[in-house]
Structure formats: C-alpha cells, structure tokens
Design an enzyme around this catalytic site. Structure first.
Site, mmCIF file in Angstrom:
data_model
loop_
_atom_site.group_PDB
_atom_site.id
_atom_site.type_symbol
_atom_site.label_atom_id
_atom_site.label_comp_id
_atom_site.label_asym_id
_atom_site.label_seq_id
_atom_site.Cartn_x
_atom_site.Cartn_y
_atom_site.Cartn_z
ATOM 1 N N VAL A 41 6.752 0.499 12.088
ATOM 2 C CA VAL A 41 7.160 -0.881 11.804
ATOM 3 C C VAL A 41 6.359 -1.437 10.622
ATOM 4 O O VAL A 41 6.924 -2.081 9.736
ATOM 5 C CB VAL A 41 7.029 -1.776 13.051
ATOM 6 C CG1 VAL A 41 7.466 -3.204 12.745
ATOM 7 C CG2 VAL A 41 7.862 -1.204 14.200
ATOM 8 N N TYR A 42 5.071 -1.187 10.580
ATOM 9 C CA TYR A 42 4.254 -1.617 9.441
ATOM 10 C C TYR A 42 4.785 -0.992 8.155
ATOM 11 O O TYR A 42 4.942 -1.675 7.144
ATOM 12 C CB TYR A 42 2.785 -1.223 9.660
ATOM 13 C CG TYR A 42 1.921 -1.484 8.447
ATOM 14 C CD1 TYR A 42 1.434 -2.765 8.190
ATOM 15 C CD2 TYR A 42 1.614 -0.466 7.558
ATOM 16 C CE1 TYR A 42 0.655 -3.012 7.070
ATOM 17 C CE2 TYR A 42 0.834 -0.701 6.434
ATOM 18 C CZ TYR A 42 0.359 -1.980 6.191
ATOM 19 O OH TYR A 42 -0.403 -2.220 5.079
ATOM 20 N N SER A 43 5.064 0.306 8.197
ATOM 21 C CA SER A 43 5.561 1.013 7.010
ATOM 22 C C SER A 43 6.903 0.448 6.558
ATOM 23 O O SER A 43 7.130 0.276 5.352
ATOM 24 C CB SER A 43 5.676 2.511 7.303
ATOM 25 O OG SER A 43 4.411 3.054 7.638
ATOM 26 N N LYS B 113 6.258 -2.971 4.838
ATOM 27 C CA LYS B 113 5.718 -2.842 3.481
ATOM 28 C C LYS B 113 6.775 -2.296 2.520
ATOM 29 O O LYS B 113 6.832 -2.720 1.361
ATOM 30 C CB LYS B 113 4.462 -1.961 3.468
ATOM 31 C CG LYS B 113 3.255 -2.659 4.067
ATOM 32 C CD LYS B 113 2.882 -3.923 3.294
ATOM 33 C CE LYS B 113 1.597 -4.547 3.800
ATOM 34 N NZ LYS B 113 1.263 -5.791 3.111
ATOM 35 N N ASP C 214 0.840 -1.188 0.000
ATOM 36 C CA ASP C 214 0.000 0.000 0.000
ATOM 37 C C ASP C 214 0.881 1.246 0.000
ATOM 38 O O ASP C 214 2.105 1.157 -0.011
ATOM 39 C CB ASP C 214 -0.994 -0.008 1.164
ATOM 40 C CG ASP C 214 -0.331 -0.080 2.525
ATOM 41 O OD1 ASP C 214 0.794 0.437 2.694
ATOM 42 O OD2 ASP C 214 -0.944 -0.634 3.447
#
Length: 179
Positions: A151-153, A156, A139
């Site tokens: 951390v999610y960024s 990804k 995304d």
C-alpha cells in the site's frame, strides 16, 4: 524578497532537514506536524532564535479534508502567501497483502497521496501568481515496490503520477517536481 514555504511533516527526519536547509537560505517556514508537537516546537523555537518570526507551526491531520483546507488558509495568510509547498508528510509501515485493512489503505493513501493532491489544489492559484513550486517527496519504492509494503508503494507510485500530471496542468506558472 524572502520565500515562504509550507512543509508538511516538518517536525522530524527529512522534513526537519528541509526546514533547516531552507531556513539557512533565508526562507520563512510554516512547519506542519500532526502529533510530533514537542519536536515541532523545538525546531520552530530553534529557527526563530536564529531569525525572529521566521518560523511558525500549524498542527493538523492531513487525512481530514477540512483540516487540509484550514492548513492551506493558514499558509496563505502568513507572510502574504506561499512560494513553495513541500509535501513531505508520510505514513510508513508494513501492510502484508493478506493482512491489509481498509483503515491502513485509507491512512497510507491519505497521507501520501490525498493530502498532497488537495494541498496542491488549495494553493495552486497562489503558487501560480507567485511563480512558486510544489515538491513532492517520494522514494525508490514508487518505482520498485517494497515487499511487505504494497500500500505504501502504491501510494508513492501514485504521488509520482500525480506529480507528472500536475506539472502538465500547472505549467509554466508553477514548477512541480518529485524528489
């Protein structure tokens, strides 16, 4: 010949929408879920009502390497192999820098990066023989990190980088894309 597709995180949201679309196009589906058993069973039963034997379930924790390998073996043994891997499963929750734990790091990188890498590795030879593809779901946060979700960024962004290198490593026999 019908195409055989493994979709991780297939029980809900984007995974379920991909499953419906691909099933409508005639694909056989192996639907992975971790804990959304009720949703996964409902989706699988609905697909099989439309076309008997066209959808199967596989449950597993994608952060566990042994379970990843077992999922890959199940995918390879159904319908004679896999034509596409859709790495959709994803943990998503905030991890403010000051409060992020190692467990959160491992969880988010495990579901968003480790699992796609090791599933791709386990299925690469079969996908090459079948001239298949790997699709990694990413995304906008891969390019523009989401505040409060570092951390999610990062995970990804790593998946985008992994997609680019796998495209070079596996080309031309396996198409690899991030969408």
């Amino acid at each position: 010949m019908k195409k055989n597709v493994l979709i991780t995180g297939a029980a809900k949201r984007i995974g379920a929408a991909c499953a419906q679309l691909l099933h409508d196009q005639g694909c056989n589906l192996l639907l992975h879920y971790k804990s959304s058993q009720q949703e996964a069973e409902q989706l699988c039963n609905g697909l099989n009502q439309k076309r008997q034997g066209s959808a199967k379930l596989v449950q597993g924790n994608l952060k566990d390497k042994k379970e990843l390998e077992a999922i890959a073996q199940i995918a390879l043994s159904n319908w004679g192999g896999v034509d596409a891997l859709i790495n959709n499963a994803s943990s998503f929750y905030p991890t403010p820098l000051a409060d992020t734990s190692e467990q959160q790091w491992d969880d988010l990188l495990g579901s968003n990066l480790k699992a796609p890498f090791f599933l791709s590795k386990a299925l690469a030879n079969n996908l090459a023989i079948r001239r298949g593809c790997i699709i990694n779901i990413v995304d906008i946060h891969a390019e523009r990190g989401l505040p409060g979700y570092p951390v999610y960024s990062i995970a990804k962004a790593g998946l985008v980088a992994m997609t680019k290198i796998l495209a070079k490593e596996l080309s031309p026999s396996v198409r690899v894309n991030a969408v």
